[in-house]
Write an enzyme that holds these catalytic residues in place. Sequence first.
Site, short mmCIF file in Angstrom:
data_model
loop_
_atom_site.label_atom_id
_atom_site.label_comp_id
_atom_site.label_asym_id
_atom_site.label_seq_id
_atom_site.Cartn_x
_atom_site.Cartn_y
_atom_site.Cartn_z
N GLU A 129 -13.06 -8.15 -49.91
CA GLU A 129 -12.16 -9.27 -49.57
C GLU A 129 -12.79 -10.63 -49.90
O GLU A 129 -12.10 -11.58 -50.30
CB GLU A 129 -11.83 -9.16 -48.07
N THR A 182 -6.34 -18.31 -51.27
CA THR A 182 -7.02 -18.48 -49.98
C THR A 182 -8.28 -19.32 -50.14
O THR A 182 -8.59 -20.19 -49.31
CB THR A 182 -7.37 -17.10 -49.38
N1 HSE Z 1 -7.58 -16.52 -42.37
C1 HSE Z 1 -7.57 -16.89 -43.75
C2 HSE Z 1 -7.30 -18.34 -43.88
C3 HSE Z 1 -6.52 -16.22 -44.56
O1 HSE Z 1 -6.42 -18.83 -43.17
O2 HSE Z 1 -7.93 -18.99 -44.70
C4 HSE Z 1 -6.22 -14.85 -44.16
O3 HSE Z 1 -4.99 -14.48 -44.59
#
Ligand code: HSE
Length: 307
Positions: A129, A182
């Site tokens: 990830e 992201t």
């Molecule tokens: N929690 C992560 C963020 C993305 O908001 O950057 C996860 O989907």
Amino acid sequence: MRKVKVFAPGSIGNVGSGFDVFGLAIKAVGDILEVKENNTNELKIIGIEGDNGIPTNPEKNIVTIGVKAMLVALGSKQGYDFLIKKGVLAGSGLGSSGSSATAGVFAVNELLGRPYTREELLSFAAIGEMQASFIPHYDNVAPSMLGGFTVVRSDDPLEILKVDVPGNLYLAMVRPNVMIKTKEAKKMLGTTMSISNAVHQFGNIAGLAIGMQTNDIPLIGRSVADFLAEPVRSQLIPKYSVAKERALKAGAAGFNISGSGPAMFAICDGKAVAENVIEVLKEVYKEDDKANYYITKPDLLGTRVID
Ligand code: HSE
């Protein structure tokens, strides 16, 4: 040669207020992965369906990066062929990288006779990830692997809690046709938060977890409000404030960004409310002919073998 086919559900990261902490697996979308042993020592991606933008180089692909970390830890030199069927689009906010990373380590763990538990597999999935986000976060891999609503109580040492969800919880979701990475969306947030915003956030985080446990959908809805990411990231999402306002007016108990967006979710008490909300969202995004809409429920099973 042994083979396995697995399904890993997509997920809503953050669930509004629980930045990098809360995650909710959803039934609407997911990845299918077929893995077969090969006679080499190599991990080979033999095909990717459903998304043209995913790297086929095993050194760069989220599936194979996680699997490689796991094989190194086990001291295994077994090679595998991977056929990846993307049901979750990359850059959608629906946990695409989490589904892929989870599917890979889960499938190979099955073929190896399950040397690791699901919880142990999360660390390897998070290594995959990280290719998409550069900061390790478990709010997609945890729900995708375990199903339901998950809380990352700590990432070092890793402690994931799974919380029951109300049976009547429905999500109305829309994904407008823009891509948000992201990695980039994380950089936008800076490094600090004011104490007054943090205090509001703490209240919502507690409210959301309690709402899940006590089947209180209005409380869940109020508690998805977010003072950390939503104010900044909503600017990247076309018509965000109109969509939110109309969804709430149509009966949603709460509304926020799914993961780092652009997908959005509305918390709904029952299917009829979700259907009303989707109608108004379709109206808001009627000029976006590539937008996707989902009425869905939490996926309680997590990653599993299929066929
Ligand atoms: N929690 C992560 C963020 C993305 O908001 O950057 C996860 O989907």
